[in-house]
Design a protein around this motif. Structure first.
Motif: not given
Length: 207
Positions: A27-29, A49, A76, A78
């Protein structure tokens, strides 16, 4: 696997190893920026994003290996994507000289495919490339990428990749040359791109 483990933290995003519906994932946030107005910050994180996912999609459609995207949350900021098993190309070039020619050929071919499809990466370092156990070259982190990439964008991609090679792999002086041999043999408009790269280098010397 169970739970979440942070595996990276940059200026723009937190990277976590996690599980998604039973699949090994990352997960890349994008992190919130307190110095920006909250509404502007939310819009920027959502826009960036969305752009990253779009660039990854187009790169994948061009025929190169990228992580599969499982889920996107624009609110978010993400992206949940496939966890890529394998060895960073940076480690291969530093520690396995016998594999350098083949890996560099694969890099050149992959970047040429992207550029032929009008996709630029924006950060082509060997830390953003993984050789999988199946022998595929997977390219990561399209956060600075763009679609509808023009001649200037392709030239910048190559120039930045050359700088990354020279700073990270000074002991492997022939590596970037092998990448370029493969790239020039496969990219459309090779002569124009080569000329633009030289123009960009000239500009860089005076800035």
């Amino acid at each position: 696997m169970a739970g979440v483990a942070r595996i990276g933290m940059g200026a723009e995003a937190v990277i976590e190893e996690t599980d998604y519906l039973g699949l090994h994932a990352v997960r890349k946030t994008r992190v919130e920026k307190g110095y920006r107005h909250p509404v502007l910050d939310s819009r920027l994180r959502a826009s960036r994003t969305k752009n990253e996912v779009r660039v990854m999609r187009d790169a994948r459609l061009s025929g190169i290996r990228t992580p599969v995207v499982y889920d996107v949350d624009l609110h978010e900021g993400s992206i949940v994507m496939e966890f890529i098993e394998g060895t960073r190309v940076r480690e291969i070039i530093e520690n396995e000289p016998g594999r350098i020619p083949e890996v560099c050929r694969m890099i050149g071919e992959s970047v040429a495919k992207m550029h032929n499809a009008g996709v630029c990466h924006g950060d082509l370092t060997t830390s953003n490339m993984i050789l999988t156990p199946a022998g595929e070259l997977c390219i990561l982190d399209f956060s600075l990428g763009a679609t509808r990439c023009d001649l200037e964008g392709k030239g910048v991609d190559i120039h930045l990749m050359e700088r990354a090679f020279s700073s990270s792999h000074s002991q492997a002086t022939e590596a970037f040359g092998k990448v370029m041999e493969s790239y020039m043999a496969n990219v459309d408009g090779a002569k124009d791109i080569a000329k633009r790269v030289e123009d960009i280098k000239g500009r860089a010397r005076y800035t």
